[in-house]
Design a protein around this motif. Structure first.
Motif, short mmCIF file in Angstrom:
data_model
loop_
_atom_site.label_atom_id
_atom_site.label_comp_id
_atom_site.label_asym_id
_atom_site.label_seq_id
_atom_site.Cartn_x
_atom_site.Cartn_y
_atom_site.Cartn_z
N LEU A 190 0.85 -1.18 0.00
CA LEU A 190 0.00 0.00 0.00
C LEU A 190 0.89 1.24 0.00
O LEU A 190 1.96 1.24 0.59
N GLU A 214 0.67 5.02 1.23
CA GLU A 214 -0.16 5.97 1.98
C GLU A 214 0.05 7.37 1.44
O GLU A 214 1.17 7.78 1.13
N THR A 263 -9.58 6.78 -2.62
CA THR A 263 -8.42 6.43 -1.80
C THR A 263 -8.81 6.32 -0.33
O THR A 263 -8.24 5.52 0.42
N ALA A 312 -8.62 2.88 1.92
CA ALA A 312 -8.02 2.84 3.26
C ALA A 312 -8.99 2.22 4.27
O ALA A 312 -8.60 1.38 5.08
N ILE A 351 -5.10 5.76 0.90
CA ILE A 351 -4.06 4.88 0.36
C ILE A 351 -4.32 4.62 -1.12
O ILE A 351 -5.44 4.74 -1.62
N THR A 364 -3.68 1.36 -3.62
CA THR A 364 -3.31 -0.05 -3.71
C THR A 364 -2.73 -0.31 -5.10
O THR A 364 -2.69 0.59 -5.95
#
Length: 696
Positions: free
Chosen positions: A189, A191, A209, A213, A223, A225
């Motif tokens: 991931l 951040e 996002t 998360a 986050i 992915t």
């Protein structure tokens, strides 16, 4: 493996009294699979042994019909397990998958090398013209005989034993490869912290996002992915170059990050084993072995197509790169364009040239409306209708189910739609079946599933798609129609059981309807206002349809060439897969600013199994057919022309592999395909049409 359960204690072995005999997902637990597989393998072996040992002379009924009807329990158990292993796995299921994969491979390998069974098939094939078979039966006998020969039925005992070992080992390695990629995607991931982390992101992407998360137990944070539907828009919109570089670097290094999930040694062993497998079966290379039953027939034919497209695509991509560099300089960015910059500056160039930006388009492409547009298109073309069923069991709360009926209201199929990314699902987009179609023995209707990986919108908001995402919905639904409209007698030739370079034709041709104004006007409604997409915006989208096509073609064709080069090797001892990939790309002049669409260590199409090995070119080969095929509707002046749609349904979607694909295409189109249609479609030759695209 443990002793088999009884049907009373194992729902996989019991009769399914659910509507349409759908799998009773709520009752199925991981511990049911091992004993169910054991019972199913044993039952199938007994059926095969009975056919092989039948003292009566071989007939089509007591040999081919019996073979086609064998293994029903195994098909049912496997249909549930392998779909869950891809779409909703768990550590328990992954452990079972690692155990079952080589056992299943050996099971089917043993059947393919069964001397008694093959003797009966061979005897029938030797007098095929004397048996009074209809065309479909002749086709089934031909394909069955060829399948057994290619499985090693004619080999000497020692060679059979070695081939069986290779097949088992490849199954083990392919499973591990796929699980390693999933592990990297699930565990990695990026951040996005503070304003700098979210810089440049539109509101809908900020929300996505945040939702990602929350899905990963990080509520209140943001986050990215490694799911394509999230990382690609991040790379397009993020103005934080350092974060783009970090995210992109992780994305393209899936499968080669070191540690337990590193796939490089797996690739090296798989390539070497595939070479050995091909040589045992009398082929110089694995590519020659795989392509022998394809439309392309030979590696030389494939390279002929790839080599024709590559220089045009590369030249266009270099022009596009120069335009991106100029845009960066115009923005006062003293950088040299790199791979992690391409999508960001391409969006700026598209906005400048076509006054078009994804943030303006996305509100008009709501997932639910795009799904409905795919359904409505099928209704207008083929007369089928879709009714959502909320009473049927599913394997995850996200999954939706529709009953499919024909124009007279008769049940045709069930369709499952599984659209959102999650850590238990492998990346990409695909169609699969829980149950295939057949008429032999009884009328069995299919249960088909589309699995995709879109970033879910926050609760209460519609999920919005890019145009590439929307095309993916249509593409995978084209595959689904190929399974659902199947209308053949024999299960081995039903639905998508066609050569790999033909199977993409029904899916890719279906994409064309999305881009037509007749469809967009009804489905492209603004998520907030409900207003239809303005004609001016539609015109700008059409004008930009081949924008960035050099990039898209280069990243795809480079992957196809690397795949072919791996499998054109006559020896593969101690190969370094990443170094080999680099040599191939250097040899064709791969632009440094573009990466392969799927780099070798995470190329699941090619290394998670044999599906697209020496076959990734198939999308391009099928694109020749889809570009030429849709042109027939354009020439007719009606993209829903009833006569053409009827031929397309009868000779392609409903026909399975009941005839040679070249004959099937000719029956639909009235002639052989025009290769130049592909080049025109991609904007490399003469007139242009819309560009194809999906998660390939």
């Amino acid at each position: 493996m443990t002793a088999p359960d009884t049907p009373e204690s194992n729902p996989l072995l019991a009769a399914w009294d659910t509507p349409f005999e759908t799998p009773p997902f709520a009752a199925i637990r991981p511990e049911h699979f091992r004993p169910a597989f054991e019972a199913a393998f044993a039952a199938h072996r007994a059926e095969i042994d009975a056919i092989a040992a039948d003292p009566s002379p071989a007939t089509f009924a007591n040999t081919i019909d019996a073979l086609e009807l064998s293994g029903e329990t195994l098909s049912r158990v496997g249909g549930v397990f392998w779909n869950l292993a891809g779409a909703h796995t768990s550590p328990e299921l992954q452990a079972i998958e690692r155990e079952i994969s080589p056992i299943a491979a050996k099971h089917f390998s043993d059947i393919g090398m069964n001397a008694g069974l093959f003797a009966r098939i061979d005897a029938l094939w030797s007098r095929v013209d004397e048996l009074g078979l209809d065309d479909e039966q002749k086709r089934v006998l031909e394909l069955t005989h060829k399948r057994f020969v290619r499985s090693g039925a004619k080999l000497a005992l020692q060679a059979k034993q070695r081939l069986s070992q290779i097949v088992e080992r490849l199954a083990t390695l392919g499973t591990q490869f796929s699980q390693n990629v999933l592990a990297d995607e699930a565990d990695t991931l990026v951040e996005l912290e503070g304003e700098a982390g979210l810089a440049g992101l539109p509101d809908w992407l900020v929300a996505a996002t945040a939702q990602a998360a929350e899905d990963h137990g990080l509520k209140g944070r943001h986050i990215v992915t490694l799911s394509r539907s999230l990382i690609e828009p991040f790379l397009q919109f993020s103005s934080n170059r350092a974060l783009r570089e970090k995210a992109y670097g992780l994305w393209i290094r899936r499968g080669e990050m070191g540690g337990a999930s590193d796939n490089r040694a797996i690739v090296a062993e798989m390539v070497a084993l595939r070479v050995e497998r091909a040589r045992l079966l009398g082929y110089r290379t694995f590519a020659a072995y795989k392509l022998d039953t394809s439309m392309a027939k030979t590696p030389e034919a494939v390279r002929g197509l790839l080599d024709r497209v590559w220089p045009m695509a590369r030249a266009r991509a270099l022009e596009e790169r120069d335009a991106l560099q100029a845009m960066a300089q115009q923005d006062d960015a003293s950088i040299v364009i790199a791979a992690h910059d391409w999508r960001y500056y391409a969006a700026k160039v598209r906005a400048a040239r076509h006054n078009l930006d994804e943030g303006e388009i996305k509100p008009y492409l709501q997932l639910d409306r795009v799904i409905q547009a795919a359904f409505d298109t099928a209704t207008r073309l083929f007369g089928v209708r879709f009714s959502e069923r909320r009473d049927l069991p599913t394997y995850h709360p996200d999954v939706r189910t529709w009953e499919v009926t024909d124009a007279a209201g008769r049940h045709l199929a069930l369709f499952y739609g599984d659209y959102f990314a999650r850590s238990s699902k492998r990346s990409g987009a695909w169609m699969s079946s829980f149950r295939g179609q057949r008429k032999l023995g009884r009328d069995v209707r299919p249960i088909v599933v589309n699995v995709l990986n879109f970033a879910r919108a926050p609760e209460g908001q519609p999920t919005l798609l890019s145009f590439d995402d929307a095309r993916t919905v249509f593409h995978e639904f084209g595959h689904a129609l190929h399974g659902m409209l199947s209308d053949v007698t024999y299960p081995s030739i039903a639905g998508t059981a066609v050569p790999r370079d033909f199977v993409e034709f029904p899916s890719q041709v279906y994409e064309h309807w999305l881009m037509r104004p007749e469809v967009l006007r009804t489905c492209a409604l603004h998520a907030r206002t409900g207003e239809p997409m303005p004609q001016a915006l539609l015109d700008r989208i059409q004008a930009a349809r081949n924008f960035n096509q050099g990039f898209a073609t280069v990243e795809y064709v480079a992957s196809a060439i690397v795949d072919m080069e791996f499998h054109a090797l006559e020896s593969a001892t101690d190969i370094d897969p990443v170094a080999f990939e680099r040599r191939v790309l250097d040899g064709i002049g791969m632009p440094a600013e573009i990466a392969m669409r799927h780099r070798t260590p995470h190329f699941t199409h090619v290394f998670s199994g044999d599906g697209y090995s020496a076959g990734y070119y198939s999308y391009l080969w099928s694109e020749v057919l889809d570009a030429d095929g849709f042109a027939a509707f354009e020439e007719a002046g009606d993209i829903f022309d009833p006569e053409l749609a009827g031929r397309l349904k009868r000779h392609v979607y409903a026909a399975g592999s009941s005839r040679d694909p070249e004959l099937a295409y000719r029956a639909f189109r009235g002639r052989d395909p025009d290769v130049d249609a592909l080049l025109r479609k991609r904007g490399f030759l003469g007139e242009v049409a819309e560009a194809g695209g999906e998660e390939r």
